[in-house]
Design a protein around this motif. Structure first.
Motif, short mmCIF file in Angstrom:
data_model
loop_
_atom_site.label_atom_id
_atom_site.label_comp_id
_atom_site.label_asym_id
_atom_site.label_seq_id
_atom_site.Cartn_x
_atom_site.Cartn_y
_atom_site.Cartn_z
N ILE A 1 12.19 4.27 -4.44
CA ILE A 1 11.60 3.71 -3.29
C ILE A 1 12.23 2.17 -3.23
N GLN A 2 12.84 1.94 -2.08
CA GLN A 2 13.32 0.55 -1.58
C GLN A 2 12.65 0.09 -0.48
N HIS A 3 12.35 -1.33 -0.37
CA HIS A 3 11.74 -1.89 0.70
C HIS A 3 12.51 -2.69 1.58
N ALA A 4 12.63 -2.78 2.87
CA ALA A 4 13.19 -3.56 3.95
C ALA A 4 12.27 -4.15 4.72
N LEU B 1 0.80 -1.23 -0.07
CA LEU B 1 0.02 0.03 0.13
C LEU B 1 0.86 1.17 0.07
N THR B 2 1.96 1.17 0.66
CA THR B 2 2.79 2.45 0.69
C THR B 2 3.48 2.58 -0.36
N LEU B 3 4.14 1.38 -0.85
CA LEU B 3 4.85 1.41 -2.14
C LEU B 3 3.83 2.21 -3.28
N ALA B 4 2.63 1.62 -3.35
CA ALA B 4 1.68 2.03 -4.37
C ALA B 4 1.28 3.68 -4.31
N ILE B 5 1.27 4.21 -3.13
CA ILE B 5 1.17 5.48 -3.02
C ILE B 5 2.19 6.36 -3.31
#
Length: 236
Positions: free
Chosen positions: A22-25, A9-13
């Motif tokens: 953006i990178q996700h961990a 959800l956060t990435l989509a926004i």
């Protein structure tokens, strides 16, 4: 963020913004690895991770990366935790269930800009402190809004004072002067602050540790805002 649904959800926004990369961990350990490989402008941090819990997650991260702005994304609407986080250095605290796209994107942009301003201010203050320390003339500076004075080490030595004895307010400074000079000293400084005296130039006597009085001459000038109100005064 270790919750896959919350992460998506956060990435989509954020991916709606073309200038966000953006990178996700999913853990602090993974985040530290990414930070060692590249530079980042901001971190969004969930407080509950496999290797961190509650504010300790933020504290551990902030201690290792004090100059990197952090926005906390929490699943719990806890005002006490939010206040503590901001006091300890977090740029913002958002509750996931109450967060929409506009709020999140605005928080990210504002947090990045605020951190840049804080860094620039810190650098400016460090430069000013070095200039004060290295000045051969005695330098004084009055933060009018907070009614606090600062003096260079040279100025203090001229007054026969050590740093612990430095006056912090106008009244404290005036109390150190010869009784005959103190009223005019305060009057002239306040007239310059209020704009009724164009040039500030004052001669006065100040008592030295041995009881003797030394004549001193100070000059100064006020810095004013757009309305003409003095917000700072400095001189030598």
């Amino acid at each position: 963020e270790d919750n896959p649904v919350a992460a998506r959800l956060t990435l989509a926004i954020l991916e709606q913004e073309s200038d966000f990369e953006i990178q996700h961990a999913s853990s602090l350990k993974e985040a530290y690895a990414k930070l060692s490989e590249a530079s980042f402008d901001i971190v969004l941090l969930d407080l509950y991770l496999p290797d961190g819990e509650d504010l300790n997650s933020f504290r551990a991260f902030h201690q290792n990366n004090p100059d990197l702005p952090v926005v906390i994304l929490s699943g719990v609407d806890d005002r006490d935790v939010a206040l503590a986080a901001v006091k300890e250095g977090a740029q913002d605290f958002l509750v996931k269930g109450e967060m929409d796209a506009l709020v999140l994107k605005k928080s990210v942009r504002h947090s990045i800009e605020r951190k840049k301003i804080e860094a620039a201010l810190k650098e400016s203050e460090e430069r000013y402190a070095l200039a004060m320390k290295g000045a051969n003339d005695g330098i004084w500076d009055w933060d009018i809004a907070r009614d606090k004075f600062h003096f260079s080490s040279r100025f203090l030595s001229m007054m026969g004072l050590n740093p612990e004895q430095a006056p912090r307010t106008l009244d404290q400074w005036a109390e150190m002067l010869h009784p005959d000079d103190a009223p005019a000293f305060k009057d002239l400084i306040l007239k310059h602050r209020d704009g009724t005296l164009k040039q500030l130039r004052i001669e006065y006597r100040i008592q030295q540790p041995d009881g003797q009085y030394r004549w001193m001459l100070i000059r100064g000038e006020a810095v004013r805002d757009e309305q003409g109100q003095a917000r700072r005064m400095a001189g030598s």
